[in-house]
Enzyme design. Structure first.
Site: not given
Ligand code: GDP
Ligand code: MG
Length: 162
Positions: A20, A60, A123, A126, A137
């Site tokens: 990310k 998402y 965080n 992914h 995805e």
């Protein structure tokens, strides 16, 4: 007749992994890639991309009812993301183990989030959570021709012949 390596390649599963914007900005690209690479998993697609907010919302979509959805999508689209597909036996489930729990306060030391992140909203990585999401995805982020099928030299040492 399929060669031994082709049989292996056909059996391997694939997962979608993304670093990310926080992971990219913090200079953690090579650190994260190294953990998957050293484990013995094989990189079959990679690109750097700034997703649009609409694209982040698609990625998402399962979380659209959650209070953090808007902030999450804004964040994912706020800068470059490293999008990857990793291949290997058990890579979907084990990839999640390498990544660690969603909330870095609960991720074990030794995991990517446990070692390198502090809060759930930042965080750094992914990873697909199951075979169906992995498939969805991968096809959202990559065109089929962006995925490379090859036999890595390490494969016979990672998997053996029997
Ligand atoms: P993951 O599969 O471990 O990434 O976790 P989820 O699919 O449940 O959530 C997707 C992402 O949403 C997480 O990686 C976090 O970046 C973010 N997220 C999840 N839960 C929370 C939360 O309670 N607060 C905030 N701010 N972000 C969250
Ligand atoms: Mg998830």
């Amino acid at each position: 007749m399929l060669l031994d390596q082709e049989v292996h390649a056909a059996e391997f599963e694939r997962t979608f992994i993304a670093i990310k914007p926080d992971g990219v900005q913090r200079g953690l690209i090579s650190e994260i890639i190294a953990r998957f690479e050293r484990k013995g998993f094989k990189l079959v697609a990679i690109k750097i991309v700034v997703p649009s907010k609409e694209f982040a919302q698609k990625h998402y979509h399962d979380l659209k009812e959650r209070p953090f959805f808007n902030g999450l999508c804004e964040f994912l689209s706020s800068g470059p993301v490293i999008a990857m597909v990793w291949e290997g036996e058990g890579v979907i489930k084990y990839g999640r183990k390498l990544i660690g729990a969603t909330d870095p306060q609960k991720s074990e030391p030794g995991t990517i989030r446990g070692d390198l992140a502090v809060v759930v909203g930042r965080n750094i990585i992914h990873g697909s959570d199951g075979p169906e999401t992995a498939k969805d995805e991968i096809s959202l982020w990559f065109k089929p021709e962006e995925l490379v099928t090859y036999t890595s030299n390490a494969e016979k040492w990672v998997y053996g012949n029997n």
